[in-house]
Motif scaffolding. Structure first.
Motif, PDB file in Angstrom:
ATOM      1  N   ALA A   1      -0.830  12.116   3.706  1.00 13.00           N
ATOM      2  CA  ALA A   1      -0.711  11.180   4.819  1.00 13.00           C
ATOM      3  C   ALA A   1      -2.049  10.515   5.101  1.00 13.00           C
ATOM      4  N   ARG A   2      -3.135  11.287   5.030  1.00 17.22           N
ATOM      5  CA  ARG A   2      -4.455  10.722   5.270  1.00 17.22           C
ATOM      6  C   ARG A   2      -4.802   9.676   4.209  1.00 17.22           C
ATOM      7  N   GLN A   3      -4.501   9.993   2.955  1.00 16.94           N
ATOM      8  CA  GLN A   3      -4.793   9.058   1.870  1.00 16.94           C
ATOM      9  C   GLN A   3      -3.961   7.785   2.009  1.00 16.94           C
ATOM     10  N   MET A   4      -2.696   7.948   2.388  1.00 11.82           N
ATOM     11  CA  MET A   4      -1.838   6.778   2.589  1.00 11.82           C
ATOM     12  C   MET A   4      -2.396   5.889   3.696  1.00 11.82           C
ATOM     13  N   ALA A   5      -2.774   6.484   4.817  1.00 14.99           N
ATOM     14  CA  ALA A   5      -3.311   5.707   5.934  1.00 14.99           C
ATOM     15  C   ALA A   5      -4.595   4.995   5.536  1.00 14.99           C
ATOM     16  N   GLN A   6      -5.441   5.669   4.768  1.00 14.82           N
ATOM     17  CA  GLN A   6      -6.691   5.042   4.336  1.00 14.82           C
ATOM     18  C   GLN A   6      -6.432   3.883   3.377  1.00 14.82           C
ATOM     19  N   ARG A   7      -5.404   4.015   2.508  1.00 19.93           N
ATOM     20  CA  ARG A   7      -5.048   2.902   1.624  1.00 19.93           C
ATOM     21  C   ARG A   7      -4.604   1.686   2.441  1.00 19.93           C
ATOM     22  N   VAL A   8      -3.796   1.938   3.460  1.00 17.88           N
ATOM     23  CA  VAL A   8      -3.330   0.844   4.304  1.00 17.88           C
ATOM     24  C   VAL A   8      -4.508   0.180   5.009  1.00 17.88           C
ATOM     25  N   MET A   9      -5.415   0.977   5.565  1.00 17.29           N
ATOM     26  CA  MET A   9      -6.564   0.427   6.275  1.00 17.29           C
ATOM     27  C   MET A   9      -7.472  -0.363   5.336  1.00 17.29           C
TER      28      MET A   9
ATOM     29  N   ALA B   1       7.601  11.010   2.870  1.00 18.53           N
ATOM     30  CA  ALA B   1       7.763  12.428   2.548  1.00 18.53           C
ATOM     31  C   ALA B   1       6.502  12.887   1.821  1.00 18.53           C
ATOM     32  N   LEU B   2       6.035  14.099   2.135  1.00 21.38           N
ATOM     33  CA  LEU B   2       4.764  14.541   1.554  1.00 21.38           C
ATOM     34  C   LEU B   2       4.784  16.045   1.285  1.00 21.38           C
ATOM     35  N   GLN B   3       3.814  16.446   0.464  1.00 28.96           N
ATOM     36  CA  GLN B   3       3.649  17.851   0.128  1.00 28.96           C
ATOM     37  C   GLN B   3       2.602  18.514   1.015  1.00 28.96           C
ATOM     38  N   ASP B   4       1.571  17.759   1.375  1.00 27.87           N
ATOM     39  CA  ASP B   4       0.545  18.286   2.272  1.00 27.87           C
ATOM     40  C   ASP B   4       0.025  17.147   3.143  1.00 27.87           C
ATOM     41  N   ILE B   5      -0.699  17.495   4.196  1.00 27.75           N
ATOM     42  CA  ILE B   5      -1.167  16.520   5.180  1.00 27.75           C
ATOM     43  C   ILE B   5      -2.142  15.530   4.561  1.00 27.75           C
ATOM     44  N   GLU B   6      -2.869  15.956   3.516  1.00 25.27           N
ATOM     45  CA  GLU B   6      -3.848  15.079   2.901  1.00 25.27           C
ATOM     46  C   GLU B   6      -3.198  13.819   2.334  1.00 25.27           C
TER      47      GLU B   6
ATOM     48  N   ALA C   1       0.808  -1.214   0.000  1.00 31.89           N
ATOM     49  CA  ALA C   1       0.000   0.000   0.000  1.00 31.89           C
ATOM     50  C   ALA C   1       0.841   1.264   0.000  1.00 31.89           C
ATOM     51  N   THR C   2       2.152   1.126   0.149  1.00 32.32           N
ATOM     52  CA  THR C   2       3.036   2.296   0.198  1.00 32.32           C
ATOM     53  C   THR C   2       3.790   2.447  -1.109  1.00 32.32           C
ATOM     54  N   ARG C   3       4.492   3.557  -1.208  1.00 36.41           N
ATOM     55  CA  ARG C   3       5.266   3.847  -2.405  1.00 36.41           C
ATOM     56  C   ARG C   3       6.698   3.321  -2.259  1.00 36.41           C
ATOM     57  N   ALA C   4       7.436   3.364  -3.364  1.00 40.50           N
ATOM     58  CA  ALA C   4       8.781   2.773  -3.369  1.00 40.50           C
ATOM     59  C   ALA C   4       9.720   3.492  -2.405  1.00 40.50           C
TER      60      ALA C   4
END
Length: 763
Positions: free
Chosen positions: A385-393, A378-383, A358-361
């Motif tokens: 991180a939210r999208q990454m967490a939702q993909r994992v869940m 590493a991210l550009q905005d907080i959103e 679910a994560t990137r390389a």
């Protein structure tokens, strides 16, 4: 008789005579023996070098050098021995024949070194090689003898002639055996063996020569004039030959010694290189073990911290953002407990693969241990991180086939952001952990971002934990409040429920919901339970002195404390210390606490029951409510939770549930206590359906024992029909407590009661 050009004694001419005035020069004989010994030592050394060399060309070179040393040594020994021979004749030597004898010696040496080049020889090979060598040596000897020209004719005695051949073969066999046996080994003892073997082999070679000389008879014609030749030339020639041969042998031995040292250094160098290679492999393995998780092949906490520090420095220079995500698999312990640790390990592998998928390389995924994982992105905005967490869940919710079952696992996630939530690795990890704690405390399978409120809450919890520890150590600040439990048959106060309070120097009077979870999390709950138990027993003793000999005090027991085997002994010790009978103490335990380990719980409760202490199940109806378990437990009382009373009489369903619980409890011969009674209508309903005891704000809020004593005395003097406390009595109690207690005053309705001293869910 002649054979192969040799003359034997039976064919000696009639007109000849045998010379008897022959002798040998002892110094030259000794010199010949020394040359033979040196040649033997060189041969043994060459054989040792052949056994230690793996290179084919090197083995050929050492074989050739060994053959040369053996050949020139034997030939020189023979020639010097011939020069030591003294006969009254004028003699000289045929050079071509002498050189031919040297060639035969070389062939014999090559045969010997060829045999020594094999790791092992069979008995037949030993015999064949020794025969060839012995025949070569005797051929060299007798050909060399034939090179000696004089007026005499050489005749040999057949038996001694044959004996010289046998001696040569025996010497050759001994040389082969010793050379093969001594080519493996090291040390001083091994070297001494080589010296001894060289002396023996030298004696064998010299014996071959002199056995042949013993068989020799010189026959001269009658009338031949005898004269003794000069010895100076023989001595000089012998010394010259010996010197040349010794130089050849010494050079060969020195070369063998140098090669041995060089080979030892090469061997040491190979060992060092092998050790360095092993060290590199071990270092790589340690690096793998030190920075990677063996089960999931994800990096571990150590490796994550190292990468985290590097990424943090990069983002600091680039003014970028990082997100730290703490993941905890929900209810993972149940997998280990039900399916076993092997199944749990397989599940962790699957979960690790799904998180990685679910994560990137460029994202860093680590396993911190157990069922905890961490992601660094590493991210550009907080959103992001939210999208990454939702993909994992979402990925985690895919069914997993494990041990013949299909199951769905969920995860709780806490997130902290750099630089908003901290600028160091430790701070960001701690804040992500606080967010995860919040996620697990709010139902799990959720995502929480860190905020300052969580930090303040954690700081407050730490502060309270330190001060609670001090309060328990010093015995200050903690106190017991009591709430009456009224018997509906008599209208009297039959019991008092002990409820712990903490008078905090800054935050005022704290109810258990503020500090019980802290005590359970930090291992203080057993000490707190024990303090409550001892204080309640001392209050019981005080009540006895004030005329309340029949009043019972009910003490709540934490779920964690119920799992301790020492609980029964602690209860017995507290009762004996206060000097009160055990029948006046009642232990209240929650339903869920009883079901934690039913077998051990039954044993422990039976021990407590044997002491004479009554047992009550608290908050009945909110947990498992299993009749199969309930009938196994040695209980006296069932306490109905206030959640079933609060809507009576407006809720028909709650009324039916309470009625069913009362009937069920009476069927099992258990008394019933209903808590949370606040209105006369509730009291009337419970009295109508046979409830045994009631407890609630209708009679009194929890209060110190001194403040409750007038109320208890007044209630115990009233009739069952006069259960409602009189106004002036309540006013008196309110004045002593400093707050209203009658219905309609300031109450804690609308929220779960904070008075229960029970286990609460915690991380």
């Amino acid at each position: 008789m002649d054979w192969l050009g040799l003359h034997f004694l039976p064919s000696m001419p009639a007109n000849g005579r045998i010379l008897l005035q022959c002798s040998h020069n002892p110094p030259l004989i000794l010199l010949a023996y020394l040359v033979a010994c040196a040649a033997s030592f060189a041969t043994l050394d060459m054989a040792e070098r052949i056994g230690h060399v793996d290179n084919v060309n090197a083995r050929l070179r050492w074989r050739a050098l060994g053959a040369l040393c053996l050949a020139v040594g034997i030939w020189a020994m023979h020639f010097i021995s011939m020069l030591s021979f003294r006969a009254p004749l004028d003699t000289h030597y045929d050079l071509p024949v002498t050189i031919a004898s040297l060639a035969i010696a070389l062939v014999s040496g090559m045969v010997a070194m060829e045999a020594l080049s094999y790791p092992q020889l069979r008995p037949g090979h030993y015999l064949a090689a020794s025969v060839c060598m012995g025949l070569g040596i005797t051929a060299m000897h007798y050909l060399g003898m034939s090179a000696m020209h004089s007026s005499a004719t050489q005749y040999y005695e057949p038996v001694r002639f044959a004996g010289s051949i046998l001696v040569a073969i025996a010497s050759s066999l001994a040389a082969l055996i010793l050379a093969i046996r001594l080519r493996r080994g090291s040390g001083m003892f091994h070297q001494l063996l080589k010296y001894g073997a060289s002396l023996v082999l030298g004696a064998g070679i010299v014996s071959t020569h002199f056995m042949g000389m013993w068989a020799l008879h010189l026959v001269v014609p009658d009338g031949t004039q005898m004269q003794m030749p000069a010895t100076e030339n023989s001595l000089q020639l012998s010394l010259t030959i010996a010197l040349i041969v010794m130089l050849i042998i010494a050079g060969s031995v020195s070369a063998a010694l140098a090669d041995k040292k060089l080979q030892a250094k090469e061997h040491d160098l190979r060992r060092v290189n092998a050790l360095l290679s092993q060290l590199d492999q071990a270092r790589a393995s340690l690096q793998q073990v030190a920075h990677y998780d063996a089960l999931t092949n994800l990096i571990n906490r150590r490796g994550f911290n190292q990468i985290f520090a590097e990424r943090l420095m990069e983002q600091n220079l680039a003014n970028g953002m990082l997100a730290v995500m703490f993941l905890d698999v929900d209810h993972f312990k149940r997998i280990n407990d039900s399916l076993g640790h092997d199944a749990g390990d397989e599940l962790l592998k699957v979960i690790a693969g799904r998180i990685r998928g679910a994560t990137r390389a460029n994202d860093v995924v680590a396993r911190f241990g157990g069922d905890e994982f961490c992601i660094l992105i590493a991210l550009q905005d907080i959103e992001e991180a939210r999208q990454m967490a939702q993909r994992v869940m979402t990925k985690m919710k895919d069914p997993i086939a494990l041990a013949g079952r299909r199951m769905v696992m969920t995860t709780s996630i806490g997130v902290s952001i750099y630089p908003a939530d901290g600028d160091t690795c430790d701070e960001l990890l701690k804040n992500a952990d606080l967010a995860l704690y919040q996620s697990k405390g709010n139902g799990r399978n959720t995502l929480y971002f860190f905020n300052e409120a969580l930090k303040n809450k954690a700081s407050l919890a730490l502060h309270l934990e330190e001060q609670l520890r001090n309060a328990l150590t010093e015995g200050q600040g903690l106190q017991l409040f009591y709430q009456p439990i009224v018997d509906l048959q008599t209208g009297h106060v039959a019991k008092l429920e002990a409820l712990v309070r903490w008078q905090h120097p800054l935050h005022g009077l704290l109810t258990p919901d503020r500090f019980i979870a802290i005590a359970e999390t930090n291992g203080l709950i057993a000490e707190l339970d024990n303090w409550v138990l001892r204080q309640a027993c001392m209050d019981l003793a005080q009540l006895c002195d004030n005329g309340f000999e029949k009043l019972v005090i009910a003490v709540n027991c934490s779920a964690l404390n119920l799992a301790r085997e020492e609980l029964a002994q602690e209860i017995d010790a507290a009762l004996k210390e206060a000097g009160v009978p055990p029948q006046r103490l009642e232990l209240e335990v929650t339903e869920n606490a009883l079901m934690g380990n039913i077998s051990n719980t039954v044993l422990l409760l039976n021990e407590i029951r044997k002491l004479g202490v009554a047992l009550s199940i608290d908050d009945f109806g909110t947990g498992y409510s299993s009749l199969a378990y309930l009938k196994r437990l040695p209980l006296d009382t069932v306490k109905i939770d206030r959640s079933f009373i609060i809507d009576i009489p407006t809720s028909t369903q709650d009324m039916e549930i309470v009625q069913a619980i009362i009937v069920m409890a009476h069927t099992l011969h258990l008394k019933v206590v209903t808590e949370g009674v606040e209105t006369p209508a509730q009291l009337e309903f419970l009295s109508e359906y046979g409830c045994n005891y009631v407890q609630g704000y209708l009679f009194s809020k929890p209060a110190p024992l001194e403040a409750l004593r007038p109320l208890v005395q007044q209630l115990n003097q009233r009739k069952p029909s006069e259960l409602w406390p009189s106004t002036h009595l309540l006013d008196a109690v309110e004045m002593s407590m400093g707050e209203p207690i009658r219905p309609g005053g300031r109450r804690e309705t609308g929220h779960p009661r904070p008075d229960r001293f029970r286990s609460r869910p915690h991380r």
